[in-house]
Write an enzyme that holds these catalytic residues in place. Sequence first.
Site, mmCIF file in Angstrom:
data_model
loop_
_atom_site.group_PDB
_atom_site.id
_atom_site.type_symbol
_atom_site.label_atom_id
_atom_site.label_comp_id
_atom_site.label_asym_id
_atom_site.label_seq_id
_atom_site.Cartn_x
_atom_site.Cartn_y
_atom_site.Cartn_z
ATOM 1 C CG ASN A 1 66.368 30.770 -32.015
ATOM 2 O OD1 ASN A 1 65.636 31.018 -31.120
ATOM 3 N ND2 ASN A 1 67.580 30.304 -31.670
ATOM 4 C CB SER A 60 75.963 35.745 -39.190
ATOM 5 O OG SER A 60 76.349 35.866 -38.027
ATOM 6 C CD GLU A 105 72.371 32.137 -28.617
ATOM 7 O OE1 GLU A 105 72.727 32.965 -29.434
ATOM 8 O OE2 GLU A 105 71.148 32.041 -28.397
ATOM 9 C CD GLU A 153 72.574 28.154 -35.131
ATOM 10 O OE1 GLU A 153 72.074 28.966 -35.746
ATOM 11 O OE2 GLU A 153 72.652 27.585 -34.095
ATOM 12 C CG HIS A 193 71.144 27.765 -30.106
ATOM 13 N ND1 HIS A 193 72.150 28.600 -29.886
ATOM 14 C CD2 HIS A 193 70.782 28.211 -31.341
ATOM 15 C CE1 HIS A 193 72.231 29.629 -30.495
ATOM 16 N NE2 HIS A 193 71.473 29.204 -31.525
ATOM 17 C CE LYS A 216 69.908 33.340 -31.518
ATOM 18 N NZ LYS A 216 71.300 33.472 -31.494
ATOM 19 N N GLY A 274 75.549 35.276 -34.381
ATOM 20 C CA GLY A 274 75.628 36.538 -33.917
ATOM 21 C C GLY A 274 76.827 37.605 -34.132
#
Length: 246
Positions: free
Chosen positions: A9, A206, A96, A161, A94, A11, A167
């Site tokens: 990904n 991560s 985010e 996740e 996701h 991003k 991150g």
Amino acid sequence: MSRQMIVGNWKMNGTRQAAQSLVASLVDRLPQGSADVVICPPFTQLAPVADLLAGSAIGLGAQDCHQAVSGAYTGDVSAPMLADLGVSYVILGHSERRQGHAELDETVREKAVAAIAAGLVPVICIGETAEQRDAGQHEDVLGWQIEGSLPAGFSGVLAYEPVWAIGSGRAATEEQIAQTMAFLRAELLRQFGETGKAVKILYGGSVNAGNAPSILSIPEVAGALVGGASLDADAFLSIVGAASAS
């Protein structure tokens, strides 16, 4: 272990020059007979990356899609538009997107239905926050997310996740991952019956070249959803090399 999948990904990263350099390195250096590999560039790079991947073993994915086929949705991209570019996978739900764009489970499910109708394989993300994990609510949260985000008869890919690991450089422990993966498989079987056996479950949060071998060896981990490390050819290919292609 069955054939694993590694999804990169990117991003909101990737100019044309950077994308071309990274993809060229991945295509040239991808090990023969490797695990299934998918890269998900930003929308602006999908068309040029599709051309660069032509004839290679690397699949192309997008990072989101709208639930409608077309219409007055400024700034959005539909699943048929993605399929028209040669996209085969799409990341949905996701954290985010859920946090930054207030996406609900219902929204994710509607997008998954649209993706499947367009011939795309949805990679649906779920995960708990640190507060939910610390309060012992993570299994309830994950179960609700599966029920709300996955459409009936789901046969795509599920990506776990933990929000607190994305991150942050802090991956979940092997014990945490193993326990959660076992729960997710049981929940998929409970909610979807026999269909739940075939759903691949990826781990994300991560993942890097150093921890990938141990994470990918955990039972029920069918691969990884990789963020930052997918922007580095050496790191990403190392992760791919740690995955099982049997």
